[in-house]
Design an enzyme around this catalytic site. Structure first.
Site, PDB file in Angstrom:
ATOM      1  N   GLU A 197       0.985  -1.255   0.023  1.00  0.00           N
ATOM      2  CA  GLU A 197       0.002   0.041  -0.057  1.00  0.00           C
ATOM      3  C   GLU A 197       0.908   1.337  -0.102  1.00  0.00           C
ATOM      4  OE1 GLU A 197      -3.960  -1.265   2.313  1.00  0.00           O
ATOM      5  OE2 GLU A 197      -2.479  -1.088   3.458  1.00  0.00           O
TER       6      GLU A 197
HETATM    7  C1  ACM Z   1      -2.002  -5.288   4.044  1.00  0.00           C
HETATM    8  O1  ACM Z   1      -3.073  -5.952   4.374  1.00  0.00           O
HETATM    9  N1  ACM Z   1      -1.896  -4.346   3.487  1.00  0.00           N
HETATM   10  C2  ACM Z   1      -0.930  -6.124   3.717  1.00  0.00           C
END
Ligand code: ACM
Length: 523
Positions: free
Chosen positions: A335
Site C-alpha cells: 500500500e
Molecule cells: C496489507 O493488508 N496491507 C498487507
C-alpha cells in the site's frame, strides 16, 4: 461475555466435574465424556491407525525419556503435564518405568518437521528426525489427553492416551501467524500468551508487524526517538509502547522455545508515519508530521531521493538483523500509495541489497514482486481476487510465495456484520470461509510447488488486549493451521467442524475467549 468471566467459570466448572466424578479408570478412552480419538487432532494427521486395545494411562510413576538433544522438548512436555496431573514426570535419559519417550533419530517418511507417535499399553513414543518434529508430536500428544490436562491446577484423571500409531508431517514448511503490534501495542506477556496458543496448532512462524503509521514498537539504539516518540501512542490515542531490545530478544527466545521463528517486519516505504514523525530529516520537506492515531492507510512515504533515508534503513535493518536469529526480515512494501511507481522501484533497488548486506533474506507483501527480487525473496500474497501477474511471474522465476488471502486468512475480518470487533473491507469471514480455500489454487499461476506456506495475519486497528486477540483468532486460526499442515486430500468441512467443536473444552480450560460460531455444534 469475554475471557475473564466465561473462561474462568468454564475452567472451574470443568475442574469441579473432574473432582466430583467417580474415576473412569476401567473404561477405554473412547467411552469417556469428551472422547478423543487419534483422528480428532487439529491439524488432522497424515495417517492414523487406532488400536483400542493399546490405550496408555499416565500414572504417578510415568517418566519422560529424552536424551540431551530432546531434553528441551521433554522439559516443555513436563511443564505442560505436571500442573494438572500433579505427577512428578521426571525427565530422564533412560528409564525402565512406563514412559513417554522422545526419540531423535532417523525416522522414515516424516521429513524435518514431522513425527511418528506410537501409543501402546506400556507407553508413548514420539520419534522424529528433528526437535521441531518432536515438538509437533508433543502437540499431538497433548490433544490426545483429556481437555482438563490444560488446567494449571491439579485435577483428577484418569490420564488416558488412546492407543495406536500416527505418522504425520506438514504439507508446507511455513505455517505462520502475524500479530500487528503497531496499531495497538501488545505487552511482552500478551505476545507470549499468543505464542503459546498458536504453538498448539503447529504454527512455526510468528511475523511481528513492528512498525506502521501509528507506532514504532522496537527500540533502535542509533535512532532512539523511533521508539520513545514514535512508539508513544496507538490507534485511538492510547499510550502505545515499544519493546526494548532485551524484551524483543526475550520474545524471540520464548518463540524459539515453542519452535517458532520470529520474522520481524519494518514496513516501508509506506506505513511509515511514526518514523517520519520522529525524525524531521526523514521527510522530503524536512518537516515532521504529527503522530497519527487514526486507521487510514496509504498516506505516508519515506523520502526516496534523500541519502539519509538509506543511512536510516541501514541502521534500522542492521540492528533488527543482529537481534533476529531467523533468516528472514519482512520489509512490508504494501500500500505504498504515497510513493510513485518509479520511486518504489528505486527504493526497493536500494533496500534489497541493504537486507542482504546484513545477512538476511527478504520477505515482503506481494507488492514487492513488482521489483527485481532475488530468488530467495518471499512475496506474501494478501489480496482478495487471486490474480496478481507479478506474484505469478515471481513464482515462475522460482520465488516461493506465502499465502494470506485477506478474505480467507485475515483474522481481523469480522465474522459477520454484527461482530463486535474487526473490519470488513475484505468481507465477512465466518469459520467455514476461513477453512474453505486451497493455497494451491488461491492465486492464478502459483501452484503447490511455488508455495512456502500459509499465514494468518491479525491486524489490530480494533483490538486492544489478549481477550480481543483470542476472540478473532479462535476458532479461525486452527483452520488456517490445518490448511498449512494437513494433506490437501484430508480437507473436509464436516469432519473439521466436529474436530473443532472438541477443541472448545480445551480453550475453556486455557481461558481462551473464542467466538462461538453458529456454524459449529459446540455442545
Ligand atoms: C496489507 O493488508 N496491507 C498487507
Amino acid at each position: 461475555m469475554r475471557r475473564s468471566l466465561a473462561g474462568l467459570l468454564g475452567a472451574t466448572a470443568l475442574a469441579l466435574t473432574a473432582l466430583t466424578q467417580p474415576a473412569l479408570a476401567s473404561q477405554p478412552a473412547a467411552n469417556q465424556p469428551g472422547a478423543r480419538t487419534l483422528a480428532d487432532v487439529i491439524p488432522v494427521p497424515v495417517s492414523v491407525s487406532a488400536d483400542p486395545e493399546a490405550d496408555f494411562r499416565l500414572t504417578p510413576a510415568t517418566a519422560i525419556e529424552a536424551d540431551r538433544d530432546a531434553r528441551q522438548v521433554g522439559d516443555y512436555l513436563a511443564g505442560l503435564l505436571r500442573p494438572s496431573t500433579g505427577y512428578r514426570l521426571p525427565v530422564v535419559e533412560r528409564t525402565s518405568a512406563p514412559s513417554i519417550a522422545l526419540e531423535l533419530g532417523p525416522t522414515a517418511q516424516v521429513g524435518d518437521q514431522g513425527y511418528q507417535l506410537t501409543v501402546t499399553k506400556k507407553g508413548v513414543t514420539v520419534r522424529a528426525n528433528s526437535s521441531d518434529g518432536l515438538f509437533a508430536g508433543v502437540q499431538t500428544l497433548r490433544q490426545l489427553l483429556p481437555a482438563r490436562v490444560e488446567s494449571r491446577q491439579v485435577v483428577r484423571g484418569p490420564w488416558v492416551v488412546p492407543g495406536g500409531t500416527i505418522v504425520d508431517y506438514p504439507r508446507f514448511g511455513y505455517r505462520g501467524a502475524m500479530l500487528d503490534v503497531a496499531r495497538h501495542f501488545f505487552s511482552v506477556d500478551e505476545v507470549k500468551r499468543y505464542i503459546d496458543q498458536i504453538a498448539q496448532y503447529k504454527i512455526n512462524r510468528l511475523h511481528l508487524h513492528l512498525a506502521d503509521d501509528q507506532g514504532w514498537r522496537i527500540e533502535i539504539k542509533s535512532w532512539p526517538r523511533l521508539a520513545t516518540y514514535g512508539g508513544s501512542t496507538e490507534v485511538g490515542g492510547g499510550p502505545g509502547g515499544y519493546y526494548t531490545q532485551e524484551q524483543y530478544k526475550d520474545l524471540v527466545a520464548y518463540a524459539a522455545s515453542r519452535h517458532i521463528t520470529v520474522i520481524p517486519e519494518i514496513d516501508m516505504p509506506g506505513h511509515t508515519n511514526a518514523a517520519l514523525a520522529s525524525y524531521a530529516e526523514l521527510n522530503c520537506d524536512g518537516v515532521a508530521p504529527p503522530l497519527y492515531t487514526g486507521i487510514e492507510v496509504g498516506f505516508s512515504s519515506l523520502c526516496v531521493d534523500k541519502d539519509i533515508t538509506y543511512e536510516f534503513l541501514d541502521d534500522v535493518i542492521g540492528e533488527v538483523a543482529a537481534l533476529t536469529p531467523g533468516r528472514y526480515l519482512h520489509i512490508g512494501g504494501d500500500e505504498a500509495h504515497a510513493t510513485t511507481p518509479e520511486d518504489y522501484q528505486k527504493f526497493m533497488g536500494e533496500v534489497l541489497p541493504i537486507v542482504a548486506e546484513h545477512g538476511k533474506l527478504v520477505q515482503g507483501w506481494h507488492e514487492i514482486a513488482k521489483t527485481g527480487l532475488p530468488a530467495s525473496a518471499v512475496p506474501q500474497f494478501w489480496d482478495t481476487d487471486g490474480v496478481d501477474a507479478a506474484t505469478a511471474a515471481a513464482a515462475a522465476a522460482g520465488n516461493k510465495i506465502v499465502m494470506s488471502p485477506a478474505n480467507k486468512a485475515y483474522l481481523d475480518m469480522q465474522y459477520h456484520e454484527n461482530s463486535p470487533l474487526g473490519l470488513h473491507w475484505a468481507g465477512y469471514v465466518e469459520v467455514a470461509d476461513a477453512y474453505h480455500w486451497d493455497p494451491s489454487t488461491a492465486v492464478q499461476g502459483v501452484g503447490e510447488a511455488s508455495i512456502a506456506g500459509v499465514e494468518a495475519p491479525l491486524w489490530s486497528e480494533t483490538l486492544t488486549d489478549s481477550d480481543d486477540i483470542e476472540f478473532m483468532a479462535f476458532p479461525r486460526l486452527p483452520g488456517i493451521a490445518e490448511i498449512g499442515w494437513s494433506p490437501k486430500a484430508s480437507h473436509d468441512w464436516n469432519g473439521y467442524r466436529e474436530r473443532l467443536a472438541k477443541q472448545a473444552p480445551r480453550w475453556e480450560v486455557q481461558g481462551i475467549d473464542f467466538y462461538r460460531s453458529p456454524q459449529v455444534d459446540w455442545r
